[in-house]
Motif scaffolding. Sequence first.
Motif, PDB file in Angstrom:
ATOM      1  N   TRP A 157       0.857  -1.188   0.000  1.00 43.28           N
ATOM      2  CA  TRP A 157       0.000   0.000   0.000  1.00 43.28           C
ATOM      3  C   TRP A 157       0.897   1.243   0.000  1.00 43.28           C
ATOM      4  CZ3 TRP A 157       0.466  -3.356   4.093  1.00 43.28           C
ATOM      5  CH2 TRP A 157       1.193  -2.863   5.203  1.00 43.28           C
ATOM      6  N   GLY A 158       0.306   2.396  -0.209  1.00 40.29           N
ATOM      7  CA  GLY A 158       1.070   3.651  -0.267  1.00 40.29           C
ATOM      8  C   GLY A 158       1.570   3.933  -1.664  1.00 40.29           C
ATOM      9  N   GLN A 159       1.546   5.155  -2.033  1.00 41.64           N
ATOM     10  CA  GLN A 159       1.946   5.582  -3.372  1.00 41.64           C
ATOM     11  C   GLN A 159       3.281   6.326  -3.299  1.00 41.64           C
ATOM     12  OE1 GLN A 159       0.279   5.016  -6.315  1.00 41.64           O
ATOM     13  NE2 GLN A 159       2.003   5.961  -7.377  1.00 41.64           N
ATOM     14  N   ALA A 160       4.222   5.956  -4.140  1.00 43.36           N
ATOM     15  CA  ALA A 160       5.483   6.698  -4.197  1.00 43.36           C
ATOM     16  C   ALA A 160       5.208   8.117  -4.696  1.00 43.36           C
ATOM     17  CB  ALA A 160       6.468   5.994  -5.121  1.00 43.36           C
ATOM     18  N   SER A 161       5.822   9.088  -4.061  1.00 46.19           N
ATOM     19  CA  SER A 161       5.581  10.477  -4.457  1.00 46.19           C
ATOM     20  C   SER A 161       6.547  10.902  -5.559  1.00 46.19           C
ATOM     21  CB  SER A 161       5.732  11.414  -3.251  1.00 46.19           C
ATOM     22  OG  SER A 161       7.057  11.365  -2.751  1.00 46.19           O
ATOM     23  N   GLY A 162       6.092  11.865  -6.361  1.00 43.04           N
ATOM     24  CA  GLY A 162       6.927  12.358  -7.444  1.00 43.04           C
ATOM     25  C   GLY A 162       8.047  13.257  -6.934  1.00 43.04           C
ATOM     26  N   GLY A 163       9.079  13.390  -7.748  1.00 42.48           N
ATOM     27  CA  GLY A 163      10.153  14.316  -7.409  1.00 42.48           C
ATOM     28  C   GLY A 163       9.684  15.758  -7.571  1.00 42.48           C
ATOM     29  N   TYR A 164      10.315  16.654  -6.849  1.00 39.41           N
ATOM     30  CA  TYR A 164       9.935  18.063  -6.894  1.00 39.41           C
ATOM     31  C   TYR A 164      10.715  18.789  -8.001  1.00 39.41           C
ATOM     32  CZ  TYR A 164       7.615  17.286  -2.431  1.00 39.41           C
ATOM     33  OH  TYR A 164       6.781  16.813  -1.451  1.00 39.41           O
ATOM     34  N   ASP A 165      10.105  19.835  -8.502  1.00 39.32           N
ATOM     35  CA  ASP A 165      10.727  20.593  -9.594  1.00 39.32           C
ATOM     36  C   ASP A 165      11.935  21.380  -9.085  1.00 39.32           C
ATOM     37  OD1 ASP A 165       8.684  19.670 -11.179  1.00 39.32           O
ATOM     38  OD2 ASP A 165       7.510  21.526 -11.059  1.00 39.32           O
ATOM     39  N   GLY A 166      12.945  21.501  -9.939  1.00 36.23           N
ATOM     40  CA  GLY A 166      14.068  22.385  -9.620  1.00 36.23           C
ATOM     41  C   GLY A 166      13.659  23.838  -9.771  1.00 36.23           C
ATOM     42  N   GLN A 167      14.280  24.725  -9.024  1.00 32.79           N
ATOM     43  CA  GLN A 167      13.967  26.149  -9.100  1.00 32.79           C
ATOM     44  C   GLN A 167      14.647  26.796 -10.314  1.00 32.79           C
ATOM     45  OE1 GLN A 167      15.107  27.971  -5.418  1.00 32.79           O
ATOM     46  NE2 GLN A 167      13.209  27.421  -4.387  1.00 32.79           N
ATOM     47  N   ASP A 168      14.039  27.871 -10.782  1.00 29.29           N
ATOM     48  CA  ASP A 168      14.641  28.634 -11.874  1.00 29.29           C
ATOM     49  C   ASP A 168      15.846  29.426 -11.357  1.00 29.29           C
ATOM     50  OD1 ASP A 168      12.576  27.728 -13.432  1.00 29.29           O
ATOM     51  OD2 ASP A 168      11.418  29.587 -13.316  1.00 29.29           O
ATOM     52  N   GLY A 169      16.853  29.584 -12.222  1.00 31.46           N
ATOM     53  CA  GLY A 169      17.959  30.484 -11.894  1.00 31.46           C
ATOM     54  C   GLY A 169      17.536  31.925 -12.100  1.00 31.46           C
ATOM     55  N   SER A 170      18.111  32.838 -11.350  1.00 32.71           N
ATOM     56  CA  SER A 170      17.771  34.256 -11.506  1.00 32.71           C
ATOM     57  C   SER A 170      18.662  34.907 -12.559  1.00 32.71           C
ATOM     58  CB  SER A 170      17.900  35.000 -10.173  1.00 32.71           C
ATOM     59  OG  SER A 170      19.249  35.054  -9.763  1.00 32.71           O
ATOM     60  N   ASP A 171      18.226  36.055 -13.034  1.00 34.76           N
ATOM     61  CA  ASP A 171      18.983  36.771 -14.070  1.00 34.76           C
ATOM     62  C   ASP A 171      20.259  37.376 -13.486  1.00 34.76           C
ATOM     63  OD1 ASP A 171      16.903  36.170 -15.759  1.00 34.76           O
ATOM     64  OD2 ASP A 171      15.961  38.144 -15.607  1.00 34.76           O
ATOM     65  N   GLY A 172      21.283  37.482 -14.334  1.00 29.22           N
ATOM     66  CA  GLY A 172      22.490  38.195 -13.927  1.00 29.22           C
ATOM     67  C   GLY A 172      22.208  39.682 -13.776  1.00 29.22           C
ATOM     68  N   HIS A 173      22.974  40.347 -12.946  1.00 31.33           N
ATOM     69  CA  HIS A 173      22.787  41.774 -12.708  1.00 31.33           C
ATOM     70  C   HIS A 173      23.504  42.594 -13.788  1.00 31.33           C
ATOM     71  CE1 HIS A 173      21.066  41.340  -8.593  1.00 31.33           C
ATOM     72  NE2 HIS A 173      21.685  40.167  -8.692  1.00 31.33           N
ATOM     73  N   PRO A 174      23.006  43.790 -14.068  1.00 34.96           N
ATOM     74  CA  PRO A 174      23.627  44.605 -15.125  1.00 34.96           C
ATOM     75  C   PRO A 174      25.011  45.098 -14.721  1.00 34.96           C
ATOM     76  CG  PRO A 174      21.919  45.849 -13.996  1.00 34.96           C
ATOM     77  CD  PRO A 174      21.814  44.448 -13.490  1.00 34.96           C
ATOM     78  N   GLY A 175      25.854  45.290 -15.718  1.00 34.43           N
ATOM     79  CA  GLY A 175      27.151  45.914 -15.480  1.00 34.43           C
ATOM     80  C   GLY A 175      26.994  47.408 -15.279  1.00 34.43           C
ATOM     81  N   ALA A 176      27.981  48.026 -14.652  1.00 31.49           N
ATOM     82  CA  ALA A 176      27.943  49.467 -14.400  1.00 31.49           C
ATOM     83  C   ALA A 176      28.504  50.225 -15.601  1.00 31.49           C
ATOM     84  CB  ALA A 176      28.736  49.805 -13.134  1.00 31.49           C
ATOM     85  N   SER A 177      28.172  51.478 -15.682  1.00 31.42           N
ATOM     86  CA  SER A 177      28.610  52.303 -16.811  1.00 31.42           C
ATOM     87  C   SER A 177      30.081  52.695 -16.666  1.00 31.42           C
ATOM     88  CB  SER A 177      27.756  53.561 -16.907  1.00 31.42           C
ATOM     89  OG  SER A 177      27.847  54.317 -15.711  1.00 31.42           O
ATOM     90  N   GLY A 178      30.677  53.048 -17.801  1.00 31.91           N
ATOM     91  CA  GLY A 178      32.041  53.569 -17.779  1.00 31.91           C
ATOM     92  C   GLY A 178      32.081  54.958 -17.159  1.00 31.91           C
ATOM     93  N   GLY A 179      33.276  55.421 -16.843  1.00 36.32           N
ATOM     94  CA  GLY A 179      33.434  56.697 -16.157  1.00 36.32           C
ATOM     95  C   GLY A 179      33.161  57.905 -17.044  1.00 36.32           C
ATOM     96  N   GLN A 180      32.852  59.002 -16.378  1.00 36.59           N
ATOM     97  CA  GLN A 180      32.663  60.295 -17.043  1.00 36.59           C
ATOM     98  C   GLN A 180      33.930  61.113 -16.806  1.00 36.59           C
ATOM     99  OE1 GLN A 180      29.720  60.925 -18.834  1.00 36.59           O
ATOM    100  NE2 GLN A 180      29.353  58.756 -18.349  1.00 36.59           N
ATOM    101  N   ILE A 181      34.665  61.404 -17.894  1.00 38.63           N
ATOM    102  CA  ILE A 181      35.984  62.017 -17.780  1.00 38.63           C
ATOM    103  C   ILE A 181      35.983  63.384 -18.462  1.00 38.63           C
ATOM    104  CG2 ILE A 181      38.446  61.718 -18.152  1.00 38.63           C
ATOM    105  CD1 ILE A 181      37.173  59.508 -16.457  1.00 38.63           C
TER     106      ILE A 181
END
Length: 254
Positions: A157-181
Amino acid sequence: MRKLILAAALCCPLAAMAAAVIEVDSNHMTRLPAHGSVLQLDRVAIAERGTLLIPAGVSELHIGELYLGHDAQIAVAPSTERLLLDIGTGDIAAGAQINAPGAPGTAQRAALPGRTLVIRMKSVTTEPWVLDARGGRGAAGYAGLDGADGKPGGCAWGQASGGYDGQDGSDGHPGASGGQIRLEVPSDFPVEHLQARLDGGAGGLAGTAGNAGSGGASKGCWIYSTSAGLDGRSGVPGRPGEAGQAGRLDIVRF
């Protein structure tokens, strides 16, 4: 061995350092003292491949005479505040650099842009030299967590449970701007000797997807076994962060 000769007087926390001479030997590094936001140096001489570090808290640095040897550099700490670098006379050898790039991002802090600089040179001779104020790289996205495995079922008796979904990866953060000279130089200053690097910082790497959890297995009983659970689904990877905007170089002649 580096030499740091400071015949200086500090009048108040924001006062200028007067009558100071700084010499940095080849392949050595010296850091300016961070005792004020405005510093006055009579003479700065940085030998071949030597480095002078300017702390983030300095907002004005006035140098009477500047000598940068081959591959020597002035390294400016990252900051969002503007820095005025005022140079009277001097000589900049081939391969010398003024480096003021931004800082890479972290999980707690966004990437910093290249430093905002006003560089004023009154009577300075130069060979080919580099001004580097590139933006900092964005932080990488978070990796998705792996899904948990399902639980096995019983023998009768008893039912085997399914595996859980993996989480999504998050987006990379933006790079910063070059300097003002802003470069303020005489009309005959050889601007063609300057190589400016003002690229925006690269975007952060995408977060990786979490792996799927495995479905619960059957017990492997002799007579009867429940069916194994289904595997979960893998997550979706994030997207790379966007590159920062390029900086800007304004040349003002007097």
